[in-house]
Design a protein around this motif. Sequence first.
Motif, mmCIF file in Angstrom:
data_model
loop_
_atom_site.group_PDB
_atom_site.id
_atom_site.type_symbol
_atom_site.label_atom_id
_atom_site.label_comp_id
_atom_site.label_asym_id
_atom_site.label_seq_id
_atom_site.Cartn_x
_atom_site.Cartn_y
_atom_site.Cartn_z
ATOM 1 N N ASN A 49 0.820 -1.218 0.000
ATOM 2 C CA ASN A 49 0.000 0.000 0.000
ATOM 3 C C ASN A 49 0.853 1.267 0.000
ATOM 4 O OD1 ASN A 49 -2.441 -1.217 -0.228
ATOM 5 N ND2 ASN A 49 -3.019 -1.031 1.924
ATOM 6 N N ALA A 50 2.004 1.220 0.677
ATOM 7 C CA ALA A 50 2.901 2.389 0.673
ATOM 8 C C ALA A 50 3.403 2.632 -0.749
ATOM 9 C CB ALA A 50 4.078 2.147 1.621
ATOM 10 N N LYS A 51 3.798 1.563 -1.403
ATOM 11 C CA LYS A 51 4.342 1.671 -2.757
ATOM 12 C C LYS A 51 3.268 2.146 -3.743
ATOM 13 C CE LYS A 51 6.895 -1.539 -5.708
ATOM 14 N NZ LYS A 51 7.192 -2.980 -5.690
ATOM 15 N N GLU A 206 -11.974 -9.734 -12.292
ATOM 16 C CA GLU A 206 -11.440 -10.164 -10.994
ATOM 17 C C GLU A 206 -11.187 -8.965 -10.082
ATOM 18 O OE1 GLU A 206 -7.679 -12.641 -9.095
ATOM 19 O OE2 GLU A 206 -7.630 -12.003 -11.182
ATOM 20 N N LYS A 207 -11.539 -9.128 -8.806
ATOM 21 C CA LYS A 207 -11.354 -8.038 -7.840
ATOM 22 C C LYS A 207 -9.908 -7.999 -7.366
ATOM 23 C CE LYS A 207 -16.092 -8.603 -6.171
ATOM 24 N NZ LYS A 207 -16.665 -7.813 -7.254
ATOM 25 N N LEU A 208 -9.312 -6.809 -7.477
ATOM 26 C CA LEU A 208 -7.904 -6.636 -7.088
ATOM 27 C C LEU A 208 -7.823 -5.649 -5.931
ATOM 28 C CD1 LEU A 208 -6.438 -6.320 -10.719
ATOM 29 C CD2 LEU A 208 -6.441 -8.356 -9.249
ATOM 30 N N ASP A 209 -8.751 -5.738 -4.981
ATOM 31 C CA ASP A 209 -8.841 -4.727 -3.920
ATOM 32 C C ASP A 209 -9.350 -5.354 -2.620
ATOM 33 O OD1 ASP A 209 -11.795 -4.767 -3.858
ATOM 34 O OD2 ASP A 209 -11.579 -4.020 -5.901
ATOM 35 N N LYS A 210 -9.641 -4.489 -1.664
ATOM 36 C CA LYS A 210 -9.998 -4.929 -0.305
ATOM 37 C C LYS A 210 -11.293 -5.731 -0.239
ATOM 38 C CE LYS A 210 -10.720 -2.770 4.114
ATOM 39 N NZ LYS A 210 -10.559 -1.531 4.876
ATOM 40 N N ASP A 211 -12.115 -5.702 -1.288
ATOM 41 C CA ASP A 211 -13.302 -6.560 -1.290
ATOM 42 C C ASP A 211 -12.916 -8.030 -1.147
ATOM 43 O OD1 ASP A 211 -15.330 -4.712 -1.270
ATOM 44 O OD2 ASP A 211 -15.645 -4.712 -3.443
ATOM 45 N N ARG A 212 -11.681 -8.400 -1.518
ATOM 46 C CA ARG A 212 -11.231 -9.782 -1.334
ATOM 47 C C ARG A 212 -11.250 -10.139 0.152
ATOM 48 N NH1 ARG A 212 -10.084 -11.679 -6.107
ATOM 49 N NH2 ARG A 212 -10.021 -13.691 -5.075
ATOM 50 N N PHE A 213 -10.934 -9.153 1.000
ATOM 51 C CA PHE A 213 -10.973 -9.357 2.452
ATOM 52 C C PHE A 213 -12.402 -9.193 2.969
ATOM 53 C CE2 PHE A 213 -10.747 -7.305 6.699
ATOM 54 C CZ PHE A 213 -10.248 -8.379 7.415
ATOM 55 N N GLY A 218 -10.236 -14.357 -0.247
ATOM 56 C CA GLY A 218 -8.835 -14.810 -0.165
ATOM 57 C C GLY A 218 -7.965 -14.119 -1.212
ATOM 58 N N GLY A 219 -6.660 -14.398 -1.141
ATOM 59 C CA GLY A 219 -5.732 -13.900 -2.164
ATOM 60 C C GLY A 219 -5.545 -12.395 -2.168
ATOM 61 N N LEU A 220 -5.690 -11.765 -1.009
ATOM 62 C CA LEU A 220 -5.568 -10.302 -0.949
ATOM 63 C C LEU A 220 -4.152 -9.837 -1.283
ATOM 64 C CD1 LEU A 220 -7.322 -7.710 0.838
ATOM 65 C CD2 LEU A 220 -4.984 -7.816 1.632
ATOM 66 N N GLU A 221 -3.159 -10.470 -0.655
ATOM 67 C CA GLU A 221 -1.783 -10.033 -0.874
ATOM 68 C C GLU A 221 -1.392 -10.187 -2.347
ATOM 69 O OE1 GLU A 221 1.689 -12.078 0.164
ATOM 70 O OE2 GLU A 221 2.647 -10.226 -0.491
ATOM 71 N N GLN A 222 -1.800 -11.318 -2.939
ATOM 72 C CA GLN A 222 -1.492 -11.560 -4.353
ATOM 73 C C GLN A 222 -2.155 -10.512 -5.240
ATOM 74 O OE1 GLN A 222 -2.433 -13.711 -2.083
ATOM 75 N NE2 GLN A 222 -1.331 -15.635 -2.272
ATOM 76 N N ALA A 223 -3.389 -10.136 -4.893
ATOM 77 C CA ALA A 223 -4.107 -9.136 -5.700
ATOM 78 C C ALA A 223 -3.407 -7.781 -5.616
ATOM 79 C CB ALA A 223 -5.561 -9.025 -5.217
ATOM 80 N N TYR A 224 -3.001 -7.386 -4.395
ATOM 81 C CA TYR A 224 -2.315 -6.095 -4.228
ATOM 82 C C TYR A 224 -0.966 -6.123 -4.955
ATOM 83 C CZ TYR A 224 -5.637 -4.498 -0.576
ATOM 84 O OH TYR A 224 -6.749 -4.094 0.114
ATOM 85 N N GLN A 225 -0.291 -7.298 -4.868
ATOM 86 C CA GLN A 225 0.988 -7.458 -5.564
ATOM 87 C C GLN A 225 0.803 -7.316 -7.073
ATOM 88 O OE1 GLN A 225 4.348 -8.110 -4.188
ATOM 89 N NE2 GLN A 225 4.510 -7.286 -6.271
#
Length: 234
Positions: A49-51, A206-213, A218-225
């Motif tokens: 998130n910082a990046k 595909e959702k690439l955001d906090k809706d995964r949480f 699942g797969g939140l870190e992978q989505a943010y990455q």
Amino acid sequence: MAGERRYEGKAKVMLATEAGDRLWMRFKDDATALDGQKKATIAGKGALNAKITAVLMGLVAAGGVPTHLRRQVDEVTLEVDALEMMGVEVVLRNVLAGSLARRLGREEGQVLPMPVIEFYLKDDSLHDPMLAEDHVLALGLASREELAEMRRLTGRVNEILKAALLAHGITLVDFKLEFGRRGQTVVLGDEISPDTCRLWDTKTGEKLDKDRFRRDLGGLEQAYQEVASRLERA
Ligand code: ADP
Ligand code: UDP
């Protein structure tokens, strides 16, 4: 004192610096939803998130939006101008989703014919109630000029980020901004990240955001990455 905690929120810690007019904004690995009732720690989220915030704030600043960002200090820390925050959350929606879809009993995914801007009171204990623009004025949260400026800058942020993200195959569905004052100037503060935006893969949806949480996908870190990696490709 430098390093002293000024404020600890759900996603970040704000630290004092030697220069009294600057803060260090340190992103945590914590994820929360439902006004903090649902909690988890996701390793690597703070750094991502910082990046992502640094990249997206850089893009909007280059497009003429005044922002609080000064520099990235380390993996999880950004140095920012200390602002007098408005206490308002500004949401812009390009596509119907989330609380608007729920409130109106509509399916998510309808592209709105125009960007919709909404204001919310930043107050978890009241569940961030929606505000009419008159409420923002009558409660003294912002002046008429500041309100108009927040609307204008939010529209500009949308134009810049919508185009930049689309170039990376990401649809900017909606997002939340927080503004503050630096002297007389209305300045964009806080973060712009997958915690505060809805980002859908343009091809697959595909959702690439906090809706995964929020929705236990699942797969939140992978989505943010994935978002960070696509933005790096520039
Ligand atoms: P929350 O309060 O929503 O749990 P965070 O964990 O994200 O929030 O903490 C960040 C806090 O710092 C928020 O209250 C936000 O409004 C505030 N903030 C963000 N940018 C600035 C800034 N430049 N100056 C002062 N406060 C800021
Ligand atoms: N949002 C946010 N913080 C909040 C509320 C909303 O960052 O306290 C973001 C959210 O991630 C989404 C947009 O604002 O990108 C619109 O959120 P919505 O009103 O649909 O609420 P939600 O259903 O996400 O709680």
